[in-house]
Every structure is written in C-alpha cells, then in structure tokens.
Design an enzyme around this catalytic site. Structure first.
Site, PDB file in Angstrom:
ATOM      1  N   GLU A 297      -1.824  -9.038   4.094  1.00  0.00           N
ATOM      2  CA  GLU A 297      -1.774  -9.492   5.484  1.00  0.00           C
ATOM      3  C   GLU A 297      -3.144  -9.681   6.120  1.00  0.00           C
ATOM      4  O   GLU A 297      -3.258 -10.336   7.164  1.00  0.00           O
ATOM      5  CB  GLU A 297      -0.942  -8.519   6.330  1.00  0.00           C
ATOM      6  CG  GLU A 297      -1.560  -7.155   6.561  1.00  0.00           C
ATOM      7  CD  GLU A 297      -1.288  -6.143   5.450  1.00  0.00           C
ATOM      8  OE1 GLU A 297      -1.402  -4.936   5.715  1.00  0.00           O
ATOM      9  OE2 GLU A 297      -0.981  -6.571   4.313  1.00  0.00           O
TER      10      GLU A 297
ATOM     11  N   HIS B  19      -3.655  -5.246   0.576  1.00  0.00           N
ATOM     12  CA  HIS B  19      -3.101  -5.705   1.854  1.00  0.00           C
ATOM     13  C   HIS B  19      -3.126  -7.234   1.917  1.00  0.00           C
ATOM     14  O   HIS B  19      -4.143  -7.825   2.290  1.00  0.00           O
ATOM     15  CB  HIS B  19      -3.899  -5.121   3.022  1.00  0.00           C
ATOM     16  CG  HIS B  19      -3.674  -3.662   3.228  1.00  0.00           C
ATOM     17  ND1 HIS B  19      -2.649  -3.166   4.005  1.00  0.00           N
ATOM     18  CD2 HIS B  19      -4.323  -2.578   2.727  1.00  0.00           C
ATOM     19  CE1 HIS B  19      -2.687  -1.845   3.998  1.00  0.00           C
ATOM     20  NE2 HIS B  19      -3.685  -1.461   3.222  1.00  0.00           N
TER      21      HIS B  19
ATOM     22  N   CYS C 122       0.835  -1.200   0.000  1.00  0.00           N
ATOM     23  CA  CYS C 122       0.000   0.000   0.000  1.00  0.00           C
ATOM     24  C   CYS C 122       0.877   1.261   0.000  1.00  0.00           C
ATOM     25  O   CYS C 122       1.528   1.552  -0.984  1.00  0.00           O
ATOM     26  CB  CYS C 122      -0.981  -0.034   1.166  1.00  0.00           C
ATOM     27  SG  CYS C 122      -2.370   1.118   0.999  1.00  0.00           S
TER      28      CYS C 122
END
Length: 510
Positions: free
Chosen positions: A171, A169, A82
C-alpha cells in the site's frame, strides 16, 4: 452474492487506512473495521474480499490482537499484509511464526519465486518492509511465492482457498509495483468490477449527514484550507441554511490569511460567516508555554470554548463540523495504534465538549479531499492550497510564542510561499514553510556582528502525508529564498534547509 466491497480489518497498523485508500484508487469501495469485529458483522457487510492490515504488536506476544478463526470458513478471499500474514500463518494449521534474528525495515529487493494470481505481471522489484517477526513455516496447502535477502517467506499463497499473504507493504508508494499487486488481488482473486468513484462517496456522505443531523443547527470552523472548505461545503450541500460557518482568528495564521478567508468564503460559497477576533485571547493562554503537546491542547480547548460561546449567540447548535483527515487520526493513535502526536482536530479536543462532531473527511487522505473539492467545484486556490496545521504558527515556533516571533515567522513564511509559487513548484510540493527555532546564532551583516534567529526551511514531497521526502529544490531557488529572508526579515541572520524524511521525522517540527 458478494458485493463489490472490500473489508479492511485494522490491527493497529499506521498504514491501515492507506490500504483502504489504495483499494478506492482502483474504483472499488472499501471500509475499515476493527480487528475484533464479530463474524455475524462480517457476514452482514458481505464483502468480496478481506484484507488483514499490519500492526505494531508481535503475533507471538500475549497482547497480540487476534481474530475469530471462523473468518477462514466464510469462503471469502483474504490478503494478509505484514502482521496480517503472520496472523494468518499463526491461526491456520501447519503454520509457524518466529522472531527473526534481524529486523527488516525500509527498502528491500523482492525476488518472486513462484507466480500466482497475486504476482501476475509483477517482476522482481523494490518493496517496503517493516517487521521483526517472520513466517518460519507456511500453513498447510500454502506455497512460498517470494523472498528477500533477509526474509525467506516474503509472500505466500493458497490459490484454492484464495488466501494470500505478503510480508511487505504493497500500500505504500515505496513498494514500486504495490498498487498492481493490490489490483491483482481485487480483480483476479476477488473478481470485483471496479465501478465505484468519488461522486458516489460524496452522495453517500451527504445522505449520511442529512440522516444524522435532521433539523438540528450546525456550526463549522473555517480555516481557509482545503479540509475545512470541503467539509463545510459537503455539509452545506446536505443541510443548507442549517449550517453557519465561524472563522476564529487566533492570531496564529499566515500573512494575509484572515482577509483571504473572509473574502473567499463569503464571495465564493455564499455561506453565512461569523468572524471572531480571538487573537489576544489565544496569545494570553499560550504565554510562557514551551511544550508542543501543551500548546496543542490549549489551542484545541480554547477553540472549542470560542465555538461554544458563538454557538450560544447563534442559537441551539448541536453539531460541529471538522475537517479531520485520516492522517490526523493515525498520528493521534487508537486502541491498537501507537500515538505519534495529538492533532488539534483529534487529540487536542477536550473531553467536556458540548458538540457532537461531524467529520465527513475522517476516512480520507489529502489528495482524495482535493479530488472531492474539484468534484464540488471549489476554486483552485482553495483545492490546491498546501496543508496548514490547526494550531497554526504555534507549532512552527519552537518554545515560547510572542508577537515579535510571530511577525518574524509570518514574513519568512510569506517569502518562501512567494518564491516557490514563482518558480512553479507549489503544486509539486506537499508542504513548504518556515520554522523559527528557540535559539540564536552569530552572524556578520554590514561589518557588524549580529546575534539573530535562524529560519529553518522545510519543504517535502508526499502523496498522503503518511511518508514524506525532502524536496530537491534547485540551489538557485534556495539561494533566492535565503537571500530575501536575511535581507527582508528583521532579527534573522541565517537560513538552513531541513533534509530529513518522514520517517524518522514528522513533517511539522512540533
């Protein structure tokens, strides 16, 4: 030679620690450092790879957190996520970042346009976006490897330099193949082995505590929850009888909780436990207080004052153990992260505290703490207990607190716990609890008009408390909970179910 260690540079993103956690899930050791760490410090850490986190700032703005460009000359693989990808683009020759016409937030469909090591075995799938800026032109030597319907550069890579960037993202759990993308970066790009585990973390933390504490006395606050239990057990393993546990009953606990704490920790842990009945003291301080932040600050301050008084009775205690988790730290904010709300274990602490803090779980999430609890041999009733906030029922009663409201909430909450356990959903749900709002509603009971409190049922599923979704409980279970509450709890004539996810809401109401 590079070590099997990944360095996460934190640019203030809400998910920074989540990145490190995902790396650890792959059995690779990870550490987080602020974005402005020096190049010499990075060299000393000697990581096998570096990850730039996301962040709330615009890379084109005057307050954008920057990094020394020398990081790109260290011959270390880098993954930008990001803001991290935008920063990489802005700092490398030929790259350009612009403000997009429309932001992209939430779920998006990723279309892979060119395969590289990062996308080996990855197909087009859902990803999680949260950005306004976007890459206008990739740096020299980079190729665009993925896009979405809104973002033309959703991923980029330079295999020769081992520099990669993703606008989404990987994660967060909403990115369906995110963990596999992280695995590809770790094992295919960085070439790490993946031999680290939680037992290693426990041993490292115990050694660190021994070194920090030395021969000093330590006190720990027990709440009965998994966080304080694991933190206290780790410290006890490190320093033994130098630790004394204190349980403060502030009158804001759930039904039967104080008795359970005294029974469990004395019998199971065989650790000296001091019980402090401070119920009247806390309720007097909270009398007339409506603002949730003020409640948190008062409870945090009063907690420490009680500890200081008990510590003086016990002798020269210099350290205080707290079961602070990283989700607490994130929501309390940092230099570059936005503050969501202060936490009793973090932002609720007074500045003039007489103790040094020991927070062995500060860089962990709840599910990781449970894994550690299992490794330490703690009983299931502690390890799998649902999270309970430090301020207790004070932040589940909207508005002023009094004894009557506490009793109403305790009874309703107890019914919720009983029924969810009976139905077999307790371990599947992250949290389930009752909230008592500061309003009443009209009802009819026994042909008589009533004017009573509603109870809000909140039940959510989550992996880490960073994001959460409302639990799809069966209608039959909801009906049973509602029926029992309105029949068994005085002054309640209505039960409603909160079906809001996080974000936009937080899990707790205050």
């Amino acid at each position: 030679m590079k070590e099997d260690k990944i360095l996460v540079l934190d640019f203030g993103g809400q998910y920074s620690q989540l990145i490190a956690r995902r790396v650890r899930e792959c059995n690779v050791y990870s550490i987080i450092k602020p974005y402005n760490i020096s190049i010499d410090q990075i060299k000393d850490i000697n990581p096998a790879g570096i990850i730039f986190s996301g962040g709330p700032k615009s890379v084109t703005g005057p307050e954008a957190p920057m990094i020394d460009k020398e990081v790109f000359k260290l011959n270390i693989p880098i993954l930008g996520i990001c803001y991290g990808m935008q920063l990489m683009t802005a700092l490398l020759p030929g790259g350009a970042v612009e403000k997009a016409r429309h932001g992209e937030y939430g779920k998006a469909r990723l279309h892979i346009t060119e395969k590289d090591k990062l996308f080996e075995g990855i197909s087009d799938s859902q990803v999680w976006m949260s950005h306004w800026d976007r890459v206008k032109k990739v740096p020299d030597g980079f190729k665009v490897t993925a896009k979405t319907d809104i973002t033309p550069v959703a991923a980029m890579g330079n295999p020769e330099l081992k520099f990669y960037g993703v606008q989404f993202h990987p994660e967060v759990v909403h990115t369906i193949q995110g963990l596999n993308i992280i695995r590809n970066y770790l094992f295919k790009v960085c070439g790490v082995k993946g031999t680290w585990n939680m037992a290693d973390f426990i041993n490292e933390e115990i050694d660190r505590i021994k070194e920090e504490v030395g021969s000093s006395q330590v006190i720990s606050g027990l709440s009965g929850g998994v966080d304080s239990a694991v933190a206290s057990t780790m410290v006890h393993r490190a320093i033994g009888d130098q630790l004394t546990c204190i349980f403060v009953d502030h009158g804001l606990l759930r039904k039967g909780e104080a008795e359970q704490v005294k029974r469990t920790f004395v019998d199971e842990f065989n650790i000296p436990l001091v019980y402090v009945d401070a119920r009247e003291r806390f309720l007097n301080r909270l009398n007339g207080v409506k603002d949730p932040e003020t409640k948190r600050k008062i409870i945090g301050e009063e907690f420490i004052r009680v500890f200081e008084e008990e510590a003086r009775k016990l002798g020269d205690a210099r350290y205080l153990v707290q079961g602070t988790l990283y989700s607490d730290v994130i929501e309390s904010g940092s230099e570059t992260a936005e503050t969501i709300k202060s936490h009793h274990n973090v932002g609720g602490l007074p500045d003039n505290m007489d103790f040094k803090l020991i927070e062995p779980l500060r860089n962990l999430f709840k599910d990781e703490v449970r894994k550690i609890g299992e490794v330490l041999g703690l009983p299931d009733e502690i390890v799998w207990r649902q999270p309970f906030p430090g301020p207790g029922l004070a932040i589940r009663i909207i508005g002023e607190i009094d004894g009557k409201k506490l009793e109403i909430l305790r009874k309703a909450d107890s019914i919720i716990q009983e029924e969810i356990k009976e139905a077999g959903y307790y371990k599947e749900i992250w949290q389930s609890f009752a909230v008592l709002p500061d309003l009443k509603s009209v009802g009819v009971m026994g042909d008589t008009r009533t004017y009573g409190y509603p109870i809000i049922l909140r039940a959510v599923t989550s992996d880490d408390a960073m994001t959460a979704d409302w639990a799809r409980l069966p209608y039959e279970l909801l009906e049973k909970i509602s029926t029992r509450i309105v029949n068994e709890v005085d002054s309640v004539n209505r039960v409603v179910y909160d079906i809001t996810s996080k974000p936009p809401a937080t899990i707790e109401w205050e």
